[in-house]
Each structure stands twice: as structure tokens, then as C-alpha cells.
Design an enzyme around this catalytic site. Structure first.
Site, short mmCIF file in Angstrom:
data_model
loop_
_atom_site.label_atom_id
_atom_site.label_comp_id
_atom_site.label_asym_id
_atom_site.label_seq_id
_atom_site.Cartn_x
_atom_site.Cartn_y
_atom_site.Cartn_z
N ARG A 1 0.81 -1.22 0.00
CA ARG A 1 0.00 0.00 0.00
C ARG A 1 0.84 1.26 0.00
NH1 ARG A 1 -5.35 -0.99 1.41
NH2 ARG A 1 -5.61 1.20 1.89
N LYS B 1 1.61 -2.93 -18.08
CA LYS B 1 2.45 -3.81 -17.24
C LYS B 1 3.91 -3.43 -17.43
CE LYS B 1 0.12 -4.84 -15.22
NZ LYS B 1 -1.25 -4.70 -14.91
C1 F6R Z 1 -2.00 -1.66 -12.69
C2 F6R Z 1 -2.78 -1.43 -11.51
C3 F6R Z 1 -3.62 -0.21 -11.43
C4 F6R Z 1 -5.00 -0.57 -10.86
C5 F6R Z 1 -5.83 0.69 -10.63
C6 F6R Z 1 -7.22 0.37 -10.16
O1 F6R Z 1 -1.29 -2.84 -12.62
O2 F6R Z 1 -2.75 -2.20 -10.58
O3 F6R Z 1 -3.73 0.41 -12.66
O4 F6R Z 1 -5.63 -1.43 -11.76
O5 F6R Z 1 -5.19 1.50 -9.68
O6 F6R Z 1 -7.19 -0.35 -8.97
P1 F6R Z 1 -8.43 -1.18 -8.47
O7 F6R Z 1 -8.67 -2.26 -9.45
O8 F6R Z 1 -8.01 -1.70 -7.14
O9 F6R Z 1 -9.58 -0.24 -8.39
#
Ligand code: F6R
Length: 614
Positions: free
Chosen positions: A27, A491
Site C-alpha cells: 500500500r 504492465k
Molecule cells: C495496474 C494497476 C492499477 C490498478 C488501478 C485500479 O497494474 O494495478 O492500474 O488497476 O489502480 O485499482 P483497483 O482495481 O483496485 O480499483
């Protein structure tokens, strides 16, 4: 962003907090700290720039005997990552220590007011303003810490999860939340606190998730009390979290990201378990079936998401338009929320989020709900804010994703979207039932198909060593695989820091083809689908300009084997499921290039797993 851990009970707090902070490092990882109420009732505070390991070194040899404490791992929002800005923060007198996750938007106004009352500040954080505000209120109102926290939070605009301890009180932690997660673990005569319940799963499986605007009084030997900001008691709703500790370990892999890539055959089993019947090939998604009328009369579906979840949503758009014939829009949650969007009561808004905590996605949900739309969630983290804010939904059930770069969540999200499209298509009578059963069969075979795709890992690793020092990449795809190209590029850039751009293959000739030369590798997803021949032509156009082609091709495709410079083979599946397979070599390519460059793939610079700030 930022991780919070707390403990009060009979055990030593420090090891529990440090272990939890390690688990929460995804985090944020630019500084860390811990505050403990020591033997004499004093608050001992230790914090430093760097990772939790640096904090552990810093703590070596210190007497940290204490059964109560709070800890924090930070992802900087206000103020650079340094010792002073690390949490916890003392109040001016040193009587209180606070940890905070989120952003206090009106901190400047509050800070100026506190300065006029004689306060000075050691850090440039908004969090230090909050702890001083609490102290000021407690002193002027001569009230308890709990009351002071409630009054202070009534003046705060923004997002927060906070925990506060007080000098001389080794029994009590006050915690609160607004738009930032906070779970309280219930043990035998002890309490745990965390911004992610998974981080303290070693100690308890029973959790209370704070809701927005709630303040918890967590006191050893007393029942947990939860109140709103005005002191009215809220219900204490204890929920069970089933999760094994091994899901939080690397299991022999050098990085969580590699483990999570290789886990995908199993995570897809978990994702479809109990949903696709292997005998009848019927699909059951209770979230849809319990709300049939909403999907039957849906005039439009709007996906709201960010990052990888937004890419998965673009695939969801193809799936739903193709199979359900409902018009679909895919929105960046951050744009949607500030654009005064047109939302009708017969719209279904689908919020997609791995963490379930993304601030922009949560805000988009609130807008959609205010406009009367039905809001459906596709989340991974059980009990997360988005899962709770939506009217109904489907969990992707891929287990904790700890590597910052999302991998198994993407394939889980697309798998759920495919099931969703099949179920809605059947309900609305827009899908040919033979095709429905064929795709359901392909879903059942998907774990095996992904396992085969993972066999390309050694070939990808070899290829990665050829391209480790490229400065730019282009990723191309069409149809279902255009979002795969976007995701492959994301990625690569997030973990290797190489610039990469994803584009629809046919867009090249409208401008980007000017970038092509021998130094610009182009990754093309060119599997055998209805746009295959067109993609082959796009490849020819790039080759004619001296570009190098890395093609992701279907097993046995001899045509592209001859034409592309490098090929990565993937097994075939239903065209609409192909992104779940073709993303595998692209995840691996990014991983190997990044590790060749010595990058910290699990914790890439400037990023954090859960974006709970705007
Ligand atoms: C890329 C990545 C971010 C998340 C984005 C949304 O690898 O992890 O682009 O996809 O911050 O996060 P969530 O899906 O947790 O809302």
C-alpha cells in the site's frame, strides 16, 4: 494508499505491528513508523524514511515493551518521503500520536487556524494538522479523546482512516474512517486494527469493517463501541474472513508478481467455481439472477474503473455489446465523477475494482446511485468499500493480489465479465444457446488453457533478455485484444519504467507509424480471430518500415512464424476469452524485462496498490 496496523491486548504489540506492516507494504513503502505506549505511560515513537525493513533495523536494540501500539507504512501525498513526514505524528504536546491514511483536503485552513492558536508543526503533512486539531479540541473542551476525535472529524473535509493513542492510556485506541478502509480484528481479550484485514489474518478471522463516518473505541477488556460523528451508537457487525496465510506468502517464487502470474490457472478455478456447472454448462451468477429485472430493462451499461480494471472493462464492453446487445460505455472513474454525466434510472453501472477501495471509483458509484442507477460491483477484496457500496455484484475470488502490478485480478475480472455477458445474454434472449454452451465449456477449460500459455515462460524470459535495453515499445491489438495491448503496455511501463504505448493496430497508419524504426519494438497480439488477416497487414506495414515485430500468435500459426521477428505461441480458446490467454506472455515479458533491469517489481517506484486518494 498507506497502511495502518494497530494492536491492544496482552501480547507484545511491536512484532504484531511489524508483521502487519510488512503485509501492507504493497500500500505504500516510502517511510514507516510505530508508536507504543511504554511502561511508564509515555508514548515511544519510532519512524524513518524507507521500507518496513529499515524501520526494523531502526528498532533493533530499543526497549519496545508494550501491549498497545499503532504502526504505519506511507505512500507520500503531502510532503516528501522523509523521517519528519513519516507517521505516526505526535501532537504538539506529545500527548497524542496518530496515524492517517487519506487526504485532509481543508488542511491548510485548519493549519492556519491552529498556528493562530500557537501551534507549530514538525512535518509538512496534513496528518499532523489533524492530530493537533484533536489535541486543541480536547484541551479547549476538556473532553475525552473519543469526543475530541468526533468533533475534530466534523471539521475535516477529505478522506481518512485514522488511529490515535494517548499518553498514559495503555488500554485504548480510537479509530475512524471516511472513504479509506479500516478493519478491526476481534481476538480473545485483544483487538487488532488494519487497513486490510488480510494483514492480520494470522491472529483472527473475525472482523468489523468500519463504515464511513464511524468512530471506534477499541479498549482492552471492553466490548467494541462504534459511534457516528455525533456520538450515536452504530451496530457492531462481526464478519468472518476465510483466508489462508499461505495466500499471503511468496510460496518459493522470487516475487509476488511472478507467483500471482503462475497462480492464474488456480485463481480461474476459484473464480468459476460454483458458477459454471460442468455437467450442464449452465452459468449461475446470483448477483444477476437476484436482480433480473434491472438487467432485463437495462437501457445501457456503464463501466466505471481505473487502470487495469478499466482495461478489463473495455473487454467487458465487447462482451456485453456482442452477447447482450446492450449499448455499453466504459468510463475512467476519475473523468466520470467530474463530468456531470448523464445517468438514467434504467442504466446499470458496473464498478470494477480489484482492491475495492479506489477513491475515484467509489465516488463514481455515489454519483450513479444518486442518479438512481442500479450499481453492480466486480471486486476482489471481500468486504471492501466498493463491494459494500454497490447494490449487488460478483467477487472475482482470485485471492489477495500483493504485487503492485495487477495480473490475476485482470484475468479474474475478464472471466467474471464473460460469465456476466453470458448470463445477461441468456436472460435477454440475445445469445445463441449453442454459442453460450460453447463459451461455458471454454470457461471450464480455461485453467488448463492458461497453464499451457504459462509454458511459454522460458521463451519469454529469453526474449526479454534481447529487449531489456529498449527505450520504447508499441503494443498493438484489435477487437477483444486491443485492451490486451493496453494492458500489456501498462504492465511494462509500471514495473520496468520503459515507455510503452498500447494502440488499436489499425490506428498505426493514422500517426504512430511515424515512430517506427529499428529501435522501436512492436508487440502485436495476432491470434487467429476474425481480424487476423487485417492484423497481419498491419504487421507488414511495420516491417516495411524497418520495425521489429514480437507477435503473440496462436499455436500452430505458420504464416506469422515466418513473418514476425519473434513469436510467442498461446493456445486457442473462444475468441471472446482470448485476452485472458494472450495477456499471459505479456505479463511475463514485463516481469522478465523489469527483473533484468533490477527493478523492484512488487513495489515499483511511485506506485501503491490501492489508490485511495484522488
Ligand atoms: C495496474 C494497476 C492499477 C490498478 C488501478 C485500479 O497494474 O494495478 O492500474 O488497476 O489502480 O485499482 P483497483 O482495481 O483496485 O480499483
Amino acid at each position: 494508499m498507506c497502511g495502518i496496523v494497530g494492536y491492544v491486548g496482552e501480547r507484545q504489540a511491536r512484532p504484531i505491528i511489524i508483521k502487519g506492516l510488512h503485509r501492507l507494504e504493497y500500500r505504500g513503502y516510502d517511510s514507516a513508523g510505530v508508536a507504543l505506549v511504554g511502561k511508564g505511560g509515555q508514548i515511544d515513537l519510532y519512524k524513518c524514511k524507507g521500507k518496513v525493513d529499515d524501520l526494523e533495523h531502526f528498532l533493533e536494540g530499543k526497549d519496545t515493551t508494550s501491549t498497545i501500539g499503532i504502526g504505519h507504512t506511507r505512500w507520500a501525498t503531502h510532503g516528501e518521503p522523509n523521517d519528519a513526514n513519516a507517521h505516526p505524528h505526535f501532537s504538539q504536546s506529545g500527548r497524542l500520536a496518530l496515524i492517517h491514511n487519506g487526504i485532509i483536503e481543508n488542511f491548510r485552513v485548519l493549519k492556519d487556524a491552529l498556528i493562530s492558536h500557537g501551534f507549530s508543526f514538525r512535518s509538512s503533512t496534513d496528518s499532523e494538522v489533524l492530530v493537533n486539531l484533536i489535541e486543541y479540541i480536547q484541551d479547549t473542551n476538556e473532553c475525552t479523546l473519543e469526543e475530541a476525535v468526533r468533533i475534530a472529524l466534523q471539521q475535516v473535509v477529505g478522506a481518512y482512516a485514522i488511529a490515535v493513542i494517548e499518553r498514559g492510556n495503555a488500554r485504548r485506541i480510537i479509530a475512524a474512517r471516511q472513504s479509506s478502509p479500516m478493519a478491526i480484528g476481534i481476538g480473545e481479550g485483544e483487538y487488532f486494527l488494519s487497513s486490510d484485514a488480510a494483514s492480520i489474518i494470522d491472529y483472527t478471522q473475525e472482523f468489523v469493517y468500519l463504515n464511513d463516518g464511524e468512530v471506534a473505541v477499541i479498549e482492552k477488556g471492553k466490548p467494541l463501541q462504534i459511534k457516528n460523528l455525533f456520538g450515536e451508537a452504530s451496530k457492531v457487525d462481526i464478519q468472518k474472513l476465510e483466508m489462508s496465510i499461505s495466500q499471503l506468502e511468496k510460496g518459493g517464487y522470487p516475487h509476488f508478481m511472478l507467483k500471482e502470474i503462475h497462480e492464474q490457472p488456480d485463481t480461474i478455478v476459484d473464480c468459476i467455481r460454483g458458477r459454471v456447472n460442468p455437467e450442464t454448462r449452465e452459468i449461475i451468477l446470483s448477483g444477476v439472477l437476484d436482480n433480473k429485472d434491472k438487467f432485463l430493462k437495462a437501457g445501457r451499461i456503464i463501466f466505471v474503473a481505473c487502470g487495469t480494471s478499466w482495461h478489463a472493462s473495455l473487454i467487458g464492453e465487447h462482451l456485453i455489446e456482442n452477447l447482450c446487445r446492450i449499448p455499453v460505455e466504459v468510463e475512467y472513474a476519475s473523468e466520470f465523477r467530474y463530468r456531470n454525466p448523464i445517468i438514467r434510472p434504467d442504466d446499470v453501472v458496473i464498478a470494477v475494482s480489484q482492491s475495492g477501495e479506489t477513491a475515484d471509483t467509489l465516488a463514481a458509484i455515489e454519483i450513479a446511485k444518486r442518479c438512481g442507477a442500479f450499481v453492480y460491483g466486480i471486486c476482489n477484496v471481500i468486504g471492501s468499500s466498493i463491494a459494500r457500496a454497490t447494490d449487488s455484484g460478483t467477487y472475482i475470488h482470485v485471492g489477495p493480489e500483493i504485487g503492485v502490478a495487477s495480473t490475476k485480478a485482470f484475468t479474474g475480472q475478464v472471466t467474471v465479465m464473460a460469465m456476466l455477458a453470458l448470463v445477461i445474454g441468456k436472460l435477454r434472449g440475445t445469445i445463441d444457446m449453442d454459442y453460450y454452451h460453447q463459451v461455458a465449456g471454454a470457461l471450464l477449460e480455461l485453467p488448463e488453457t492458461i497453464r499451457k500459455a504459462l509454458e511459454s515462460a522460458p521463451a519469454v524470459e529469453k526474449l526479454a533478455s534481447i529487449f531489456t535495453y529498449a527505450h520504447n515499445f508499441i503494443y498493438l491489438g484489435r477487437g477483444y485484444n486491443y485492451p490486451t495491448a493496453l494492458e500489456g503496455a501498462l504492465k511494462l511501463k509500471e514495473i520496468s519504467y520503459i515507455h510503452a504505448e498500447g494502440l488499436p493496430a489499425a490506428e498505426m497508419k493514422h500517426g504512430p507509424i511515424a515512430l517506427i524504426d529499428a529501435e522501436m519494438p512492436t508487440v502485436v497480439i495476432a491470434t487467429l480471430d476474425h481480424t487476423y488477416e487485417k492484423t497481419v497487414s498491419n504487421i507488414e506495414e511495420i516491417k516495411a518500415r524497418g520495425g521489429k515485430i514480437i507477435a503473440v500468435i496462436s499455436e500452430g500459426d505458420t504464416q506469422l512464424r515466418k513473418r514476425a521477428d519473434f513469436c510467442l505461441e498461446v493456445p486457442s480458446t473462444a475468441e471472446c476469452l482470448m485476452p485472458i490467454v494472450s495477456i499471459i506472455p505479456l505479463q511475463l515479458l514485463a516481469y522478465y524485462i523489469a527483473t533484468n533491469k533490477g527493478r523492484n517489481v512488487d513495489q515499483p517506484r511511485n506506485l501503491a496498490k490501492s489508490v485511495t486518494v484522488e
